[in-house]
Scaffold this motif. Sequence first.
Motif, mmCIF file in Angstrom:
data_model
loop_
_atom_site.group_PDB
_atom_site.id
_atom_site.type_symbol
_atom_site.label_atom_id
_atom_site.label_comp_id
_atom_site.label_asym_id
_atom_site.label_seq_id
_atom_site.Cartn_x
_atom_site.Cartn_y
_atom_site.Cartn_z
ATOM 1 N N VAL A 385 49.999 41.460 27.921
ATOM 2 C CA VAL A 385 49.984 40.395 26.924
ATOM 3 C C VAL A 385 51.362 40.376 26.282
ATOM 4 C CG1 VAL A 385 48.866 39.468 24.866
ATOM 5 C CG2 VAL A 385 47.538 40.790 26.502
ATOM 6 N N TRP A 386 52.037 39.253 26.352
ATOM 7 C CA TRP A 386 53.386 39.143 25.804
ATOM 8 C C TRP A 386 53.340 39.004 24.285
ATOM 9 C CZ3 TRP A 386 56.292 40.724 29.514
ATOM 10 C CH2 TRP A 386 56.041 40.354 30.834
ATOM 11 N N SER A 387 54.462 39.272 23.653
ATOM 12 C CA SER A 387 54.509 39.305 22.187
ATOM 13 C C SER A 387 54.159 37.953 21.581
ATOM 14 C CB SER A 387 55.909 39.745 21.726
ATOM 15 O OG SER A 387 56.186 41.058 22.150
ATOM 16 N N GLN A 388 54.696 36.873 22.154
ATOM 17 C CA GLN A 388 54.397 35.564 21.577
ATOM 18 C C GLN A 388 52.934 35.181 21.782
ATOM 19 O OE1 GLN A 388 56.277 36.054 24.173
ATOM 20 N NE2 GLN A 388 55.917 34.573 25.813
ATOM 21 N N GLU A 389 52.294 35.745 22.820
ATOM 22 C CA GLU A 389 50.860 35.502 23.010
ATOM 23 C C GLU A 389 50.046 36.239 21.951
ATOM 24 O OE1 GLU A 389 50.841 34.801 27.854
ATOM 25 O OE2 GLU A 389 50.477 36.799 27.031
ATOM 26 N N ILE A 390 50.488 37.419 21.555
ATOM 27 C CA ILE A 390 49.809 38.133 20.476
ATOM 28 C C ILE A 390 49.945 37.353 19.169
ATOM 29 C CG2 ILE A 390 49.778 40.263 19.126
ATOM 30 C CD1 ILE A 390 50.681 41.758 21.578
ATOM 31 N N HIS A 391 51.133 36.799 18.910
ATOM 32 C CA HIS A 391 51.319 35.966 17.726
ATOM 33 C C HIS A 391 50.354 34.775 17.751
ATOM 34 C CE1 HIS A 391 54.726 37.750 15.630
ATOM 35 N NE2 HIS A 391 55.298 37.976 16.794
ATOM 36 N N GLY A 392 50.246 34.127 18.920
ATOM 37 C CA GLY A 392 49.337 32.992 19.021
ATOM 38 C C GLY A 392 47.885 33.379 18.826
ATOM 39 N N ALA A 393 47.484 34.542 19.368
ATOM 40 C CA ALA A 393 46.105 34.999 19.185
ATOM 41 C C ALA A 393 45.818 35.324 17.724
ATOM 42 C CB ALA A 393 45.851 36.226 20.066
ATOM 43 N N LEU A 394 46.810 35.875 17.007
ATOM 44 C CA LEU A 394 46.618 36.162 15.584
ATOM 45 C C LEU A 394 46.444 34.872 14.786
ATOM 46 C CD1 LEU A 394 49.200 39.043 15.044
ATOM 47 C CD2 LEU A 394 46.724 39.209 14.883
ATOM 48 N N GLU A 395 47.190 33.852 15.122
ATOM 49 C CA GLU A 395 47.000 32.568 14.451
ATOM 50 C C GLU A 395 45.632 31.978 14.769
ATOM 51 O OE1 GLU A 395 50.124 29.820 15.152
ATOM 52 O OE2 GLU A 395 51.720 31.249 14.736
ATOM 53 N N LEU A 396 45.226 32.116 16.039
ATOM 54 C CA LEU A 396 43.929 31.578 16.443
ATOM 55 C C LEU A 396 42.782 32.322 15.777
ATOM 56 C CD1 LEU A 396 43.011 29.324 18.378
ATOM 57 C CD2 LEU A 396 42.737 31.056 20.135
ATOM 58 N N ALA A 397 42.986 33.596 15.479
ATOM 59 C CA ALA A 397 41.927 34.411 14.865
ATOM 60 C C ALA A 397 41.564 33.922 13.474
ATOM 61 C CB ALA A 397 42.353 35.874 14.805
ATOM 62 N N LEU A 398 42.466 33.208 12.815
ATOM 63 C CA LEU A 398 42.188 32.731 11.461
ATOM 64 C C LEU A 398 41.052 31.712 11.434
ATOM 65 C CD1 LEU A 398 45.829 32.366 10.131
ATOM 66 C CD2 LEU A 398 44.165 34.104 9.524
ATOM 67 N N THR A 399 40.777 31.086 12.560
ATOM 68 C CA THR A 399 39.690 30.097 12.640
ATOM 69 C C THR A 399 38.649 30.521 13.670
ATOM 70 O OG1 THR A 399 41.016 28.819 14.244
ATOM 71 C CG2 THR A 399 41.176 28.202 11.917
ATOM 72 N N ALA A 400 38.504 31.831 13.864
ATOM 73 C CA ALA A 400 37.583 32.332 14.889
ATOM 74 C C ALA A 400 36.126 32.110 14.527
ATOM 75 C CB ALA A 400 37.836 33.817 15.142
ATOM 76 N N SER A 401 35.807 32.049 13.228
ATOM 77 C CA SER A 401 34.415 31.964 12.804
ATOM 78 C C SER A 401 34.360 31.289 11.446
ATOM 79 C CB SER A 401 33.789 33.365 12.745
ATOM 80 O OG SER A 401 32.505 33.345 12.169
ATOM 81 N N SER A 402 33.180 30.803 11.107
ATOM 82 C CA SER A 402 32.968 30.250 9.769
ATOM 83 C C SER A 402 32.867 31.347 8.711
ATOM 84 C CB SER A 402 31.692 29.402 9.751
ATOM 85 O OG SER A 402 30.567 30.179 10.146
ATOM 86 N N ASP A 403 32.646 32.586 9.148
ATOM 87 C CA ASP A 403 32.612 33.734 8.249
ATOM 88 C C ASP A 403 34.045 34.237 8.064
ATOM 89 O OD1 ASP A 403 32.296 36.156 6.935
ATOM 90 O OD2 ASP A 403 30.488 36.701 8.031
ATOM 91 N N ALA A 404 34.561 34.137 6.857
ATOM 92 C CA ALA A 404 35.944 34.528 6.610
ATOM 93 C C ALA A 404 36.172 35.999 6.880
ATOM 94 C CB ALA A 404 36.328 34.189 5.169
ATOM 95 N N ARG A 405 35.173 36.842 6.670
ATOM 96 C CA ARG A 405 35.350 38.272 6.925
ATOM 97 C C ARG A 405 35.495 38.545 8.412
ATOM 98 N NH1 ARG A 405 35.093 42.560 3.841
ATOM 99 N NH2 ARG A 405 34.984 44.581 4.864
ATOM 100 N N ILE A 406 34.751 37.836 9.236
ATOM 101 C CA ILE A 406 34.905 38.006 10.681
ATOM 102 C C ILE A 406 36.305 37.579 11.109
ATOM 103 C CG2 ILE A 406 34.133 37.129 12.905
ATOM 104 C CD1 ILE A 406 31.331 37.170 11.945
#
Length: 908
Positions: A385-406
């Motif tokens: 997994v390349w570094s910029q892909e990890i950055h993108g996954a971290l941004e995507l994680a902010l909207t992973a669920s309707s539960d903010a804790r998840i």
Amino acid sequence: MTSLSQPWTTTKRNPVLIPAFSAPGGVARFDSFIRSADRLVTQLAPSHALILCAILYEGMGSSAELSNFLHALVSSHSTCDGHYVQWSDEQDRLHSRALDPRTRIALFRVPSETSPKKDLDSFHQVLLKNYPMAQSQMGKDLWHLIFHDALAWLHQHIPNFCLGMLTGSIPITALPRDVLTRWNLRQKDVHWETRDAADDDALSPSHDGALEILLEMEAPINRRARCLKEIQDLFTLPNQATDIRLSDQRWRTSLYSRLAMTADLIARQGTEGDALVLLWVHHLLSVGSVRLKNPSVATISRYVSATAGLISENYTQCPCSAIHMDDEQWIAFFDALKHAVNSDPQRPALASFHQFCIQTFGAPPMVQVLFSGDGNTTVVHANTVWSQEIHGALELALTASSDARICASVQALLALAAIFPLRIGEAQALRLEDFVITEEGIELRYHPRRGQHQGKSYSAKRWMRSFGEPAWVACVASWIKRRKSEEEGRHGKSALLFGDPHSSHRTYMFAACSRLVNRALKQVCGDKSVSFHTLRHAWVNRNIIHQLDQPSSRPSPVSWLQKVAAEVGHAQVPTTLQHYFHRPDMALRCSLNSYWQTRPLTAEVAAFWTGRSAAALRKAKQRSENKAEFLWSCLFETSTGLAVRQAPPPSLLAALPPPPIASIGLMHVRKILCDLHTGIPVEAVASRCSVPLATVLEVIDRAVLIANQLLVLGSVRGRRLILEHATRVIKLARLLQIFMDCDIRPTVTDEPSWQKLAPQNIAPTFAQRNAVRSWMHCRDGQSIALRPDGSTDDLLRWLSDGSVPGSCIVLRVPMKHVADPHSRATTVSSDSARSAQDQLGQYFGTSVTIEGVRQRKLEQPPYMLISRKPFTKTSKPCPSARLRMGSFHGLMFSMAVWHGMIGMDAHE
């Protein structure tokens, strides 16, 4: 010279490469040829200059390797960290080279119609004229001498393990072309793909429940699967259809409900064997088989039917769970499976199961164990997994669920796996006391505890130091600080890193978080084979390349490669290199670049490669702050052309706030009131419940208003509190006093008798609203008063619709003389008692328990209590411990607050 074979020897006891007697002379000859190459290259044709660069700068070990390299130059490709050439040899082994800047410039200068491979024969004359002692090789194989000297020179100037990977003595699986070119893909607006997300959510029961079983069960008595028939029935096709594919949406829609029921059955009655097979089924439904991306349902059905029982039987012989198995145990497990395979459908099915174990549990790739010699080999694909892909996954994680804790947990889990080489089971068992935050980063001392993930071997107990982007370290540090503030004054440092603030011994939906991590990585990378475990491989690759690119000058009794293997949790360095490191091309390039930059580079030579004048380079070097590396930087800049695209700013990523909650749910209100009831500070409550501070303050205000309404209705004694004149401290004190005086105990867990009452929907319904109003009017101390006016009908109707059994309802009739049979019969037959019996009988039938109790007030109507569990009718009264209504009143109070925040006039 003809007796030269290779410039080193090895022994079984000492695997270190020992220079042969001919090696020093070979090093001297090749080094002399390198010094003369700066003059020679300016006199050669472009194709001959390219061949010379390949021999000198690319680590060629044989004439066949040089020929394949020149042939593969036509299909070379560029990434942000270099220019790569890949080819396969006769054994189908993938070779890869990251080009030296001079080789890349020479390649661009070769005309497109010229084939360098065809000019190899004519280049032989160049070597005869310029290579030291070449004249003595007249009539002999000059190439053999040159590559003998080249390998001897490499042995002296690059690390031993790099030479082992180059010569094949250390087998390495290099990254394929599609993984390398993923680096060039620009990350556009990152958002979840609705269709894939919906399908993943529908398949989630087969992943979350099964993974929870494997994570929680430490030493089960029996691992043999019990629900294989139900798992096999998932792939039953209508009307004997055989042409339905896994991607068929109609079939998948019919599968979802059956899959959820099977997962629920395994969660209640299943074993580890069932969980393992169900996880494999989830992998097949999500990724497909090892050979087909979209196989037919009939094919997958044959896979499961032919292999599930075999997997279950052999899994029972394993000494521990799949989460904890080490490499030796995996090899023994798959070796037993291989010997048990006796039919054709079992072979590809076992290959798919092998690939699933590699991606999910980190099992070692075992090509030599599975299907060796019969043509059905398992193809092991290296990935990262390349570094910029990890950055993108971290941004995507902010909207992973309707539960903010998840969302916050997924982001923290991603960042944690990016900076530490952890296995999924190790991440689940981490505690706050394992971490130390320093100025240089984060230190992790992992030591498995009894009853938790014990590690795959004794090497699992290790010390790790964070390595990665500052944004990733800041994300993990922020999560650790948040968890410490949540657990302050409670369990402190012993609390789980991903624990539930309201349940100290459990994690907060960890299986769902790991699934969302996999989903985010797959979507950002565009590769379904990427998973949480791939981040572990990525950490090893980044760390080794970093160590080679920036070698440390400080002496150490332990090599840095041993430190990397120890941090990964491996007892042997070859395990790390053979199974986790996939960038031998970049390792060779970094090692050679470290040497080349120590050699002087003249302005005339740099002018030839960069196309600039020597005088201009000298003037620019005088103005440069780093004069020692200026000419080399010009060479690299010329070869790469444009500047490397930078990753997203780390500071922005670390500062991204959690997504706001569109509409607060009942569970959020219950968590907030529960934390306030236990005396946790308001700021910590906001962090623990993953809500803004303003939401917590709004809950406090609404709770005080509900308490004032209870005062007006007479169910609570005391004076009303005017909100406009009260501070936050006064409001909290008044709320806690009401909770204590009125036995209102807000909790996040329900008793067995009213587990189905707490709704999970966003807006309240009319039935819930009317039940809350009825409760506020009829609450009498710890009980529910049953008055003849029918004010409790809405509450009783709601309890009945919520599946509260009548055997849990206790009707108590107050009487003056409990022991007097005449007084007892008179009171039970009174109008108020008969009215109460009729009200309860209308909704709960005749299973209600009726008891006579001593009258404590002058006018006290019959009242109702709810038992925690169904009550068996006996001559003895129901125990008081089973009739405590504090948690029920806490639920109703929370619902009243929730209704008030959303609006009492909400529609269904």
